[in-house]
Design a protein around this motif. Sequence first.
Motif, PDB file in Angstrom:
ATOM      1  N   PHE B  84      53.233 -40.331  25.644  1.00 30.44           N
ATOM      2  CA  PHE B  84      52.922 -41.264  24.563  1.00 30.44           C
ATOM      3  C   PHE B  84      52.020 -40.657  23.494  1.00 30.44           C
ATOM      4  O   PHE B  84      51.123 -39.872  23.796  1.00 30.44           O
ATOM      5  N   TYR B  86      50.039 -42.620  21.808  1.00 29.06           N
ATOM      6  CA  TYR B  86      48.805 -43.351  22.088  1.00 29.06           C
ATOM      7  C   TYR B  86      48.847 -43.898  23.512  1.00 29.06           C
ATOM      8  O   TYR B  86      49.240 -45.041  23.736  1.00 29.06           O
ATOM      9  N   PRO B  87      48.438 -43.090  24.495  1.00 33.82           N
ATOM     10  CA  PRO B  87      48.481 -43.560  25.889  1.00 33.82           C
ATOM     11  C   PRO B  87      47.598 -44.798  26.072  1.00 33.82           C
ATOM     12  O   PRO B  87      46.547 -44.904  25.447  1.00 33.82           O
ATOM     13  N   VAL B  88      48.059 -45.710  26.908  1.00 32.79           N
ATOM     14  CA  VAL B  88      47.389 -46.995  27.070  1.00 32.79           C
ATOM     15  C   VAL B  88      46.259 -46.897  28.106  1.00 32.79           C
ATOM     16  O   VAL B  88      46.407 -46.237  29.126  1.00 32.79           O
ATOM     17  N   ASN B 143      42.892 -43.347  31.402  1.00 31.50           N
ATOM     18  CA  ASN B 143      42.742 -43.265  29.941  1.00 31.50           C
ATOM     19  C   ASN B 143      41.528 -43.993  29.364  1.00 31.50           C
ATOM     20  O   ASN B 143      41.279 -43.926  28.169  1.00 31.50           O
ATOM     21  N   GLU B 155      48.587 -36.918  29.973  1.00 30.98           N
ATOM     22  CA  GLU B 155      50.031 -37.161  29.844  1.00 30.98           C
ATOM     23  C   GLU B 155      50.815 -35.983  30.428  1.00 30.98           C
ATOM     24  O   GLU B 155      51.803 -36.174  31.142  1.00 30.98           O
TER      25      GLU B 155
END
Lengths: 438, 250
Positions: B84, B86-88, B143, B155
């Motif tokens: 991603f 923008y990793p959550v 994260n 990631e």
Amino acid sequence: MELKEKLVSSFLAFEEEYTGSNDDLHKIRNQAIKDFETMGFPSRKEEDYKYTSLKSVLKEDYSLFPKKENAIEYKDIKKYLIHEIDTYDLVFIDGIYSSHLSSTTHDKIDVCLMSSALNKDLYKPVIDNYFNKIAPKNGLNSLNTAFTKEGAFIHIHKNTLADKPIQIINFSTGNESSVLVQPRNLIVVDENSHCQIIERHQSLTEQPVLTNSVTEIFANKRAIVDYYKIQNDNLSASLIDNTYIEQQSESFCSVHTFSLGGKLTRNNLNFYQKGERIDSTMKGVTLIEGKQHVDHNTLVHHIEPNCESHQDYKGIFDEKSVGVFNGKVVVEKEAQKTNAYQSNNNVLLDDKATINSKPQLEIFADDVKCSHGCTIGQLDEEALFYLQSRGIPRKEASGLLMYAFANNVLESVKIPEIKKRINKLIALKLGVELGFNL
Amino acid sequence: MLKIKNVHASIEDKEILKGINLEINPGEVHAIMGPNGSGKSTLSSVIAGKEEFEQTEGEIIFENTEISEMDPEERAHKGIFLSFQYPVEIPGVSVTNFMKTAINAHRKANGLEDMPANEMLKKIREKSESLGIDRKFLSRSLNEGFSGGEKKRNEIFQMAMLEPKLSILDETDSGLDIDALKIVADGVNNLRSKDNAVLLITHYQRLLNYIVPDVVHVMVDGKIVKSGGKELALELEERGYEWIKAEKAV
């Protein structure tokens, strides 16, 4: 006959049963029944009950005084107890004390019965000092006071650490058809003392049960009290929990409420800070579905300077369930340097689920830090996609996110067995199997 | 491995992808470049199965199976991985526990038992060490409070753990300083083999110095307008995207 009339008319017979030496108790009870007669049960016209109607639970024809002692076997109730660790246990069945399921003590601490505390001269000073001193005068409290008979009496003497957690468990058997039970608990923790208490109400039947419980807790100087309420009753049981806590300087009190079951649950939880450098913490996880209803009504009264309060309530509501959060924080003019924090976060899983969240701040001091926040939302789709893209099926992903959501409330639980138990209950409710404990 | 044929996709009735054709073979690295808003990230989300986007036309064939109707988790089980942009953040779930859950979900989907705990720990240790990930990092919440570089490295760690056939790296280079970029690129290069493939979505040529692509595609306004070798990326770096837009217009 309406429940109210039935209660008032049965008071005299109840009062005659009491043969103890404490005359003041008669006065207190007689006054209380008069107050109840005047005030009655709260209706939705009252601001505090705007979103919670007791109508549906008051219409039952409750049996008021279970006559016989209903025996239950330890094996049938073991699962409701935190049995993995050593504890003191106060077990009540349909409001009557069960000696063979309980384990009490008088060794440095008193963990015993309200009925004996009310009757014996030895406890009179404590009763005189603390009994019925902080429960505000209202219909439900007065009703409980008028019929005060049984419950937990816990007194932790000065400079004492209660050596194990204390469980207070109220079972109802259904042998009496529908039943109204009114436990009355008094907990006094003296200077520099510490105790942990677990409270649970559990119905063993599908018969309707209404519990109107009043608990008064006094934390004296530098006392520490951790209180855990596990509310996972079945769908025919309703609970009105009235808990009042008075704290003296430098005391720490925390109440965790896990509302996972029951038909209607109303938690009235008030903290009165009567000293400086006090810390009051209340946290809750509500996870309900169907037509369940859970209402948290909290009050923190900051009276003196340099005190803190922390409130953190999380709710997950599915189907047609209804949640209410009404959190009131009062900061008196003298209570400078107060640090009051309140947060209420909710997830609605269904279009038909409802949450009414109402923070109320009344601040009369000018040098304070008070914050409150309230959120209502759905599960974050981006987060769900993230987990799914890692191969975690949507259902488990939702479960994981809900766990994450409720997690910080569990983090502050100090008894690991309770943490594990609540974890399991939540997993069960969410229908997910996680390969780990949080 | 992956064949995308005339894929159209929209969000809230706005068409973003307007007929994408792309074929990636095992062992290959493809890069998709293009200006902001050209639909690069949408393409990666559509391949991974994000429901927000509606695929209105075309086919996505992965290993001879049409996957357009599959849920994201099913695509993941088949070997597609999306890193991603923008990793959550997931508070309360540690990197280790998250990894265990993900790996065992993959195994369950493929009819395997849970990975034994010792094997899992060994694998986590090996993969994290090779990416220079500190052990303390593994017990932190996923994260939560990670720096941009830590998120991206995490990631790639997940990618290393899940060993996908097709890895899509969506702007993995954005927000990384040169050292972090090298670590991430080394991580990706170490995972390359003749059996798996990588699709890089990027804005800048700089990542491609470290992960060298076999094919570079240029995406403009929802379409791939030009494809070429790695030298195309250099040309884009030098000349920008305007000349391609002009060429396309002609």
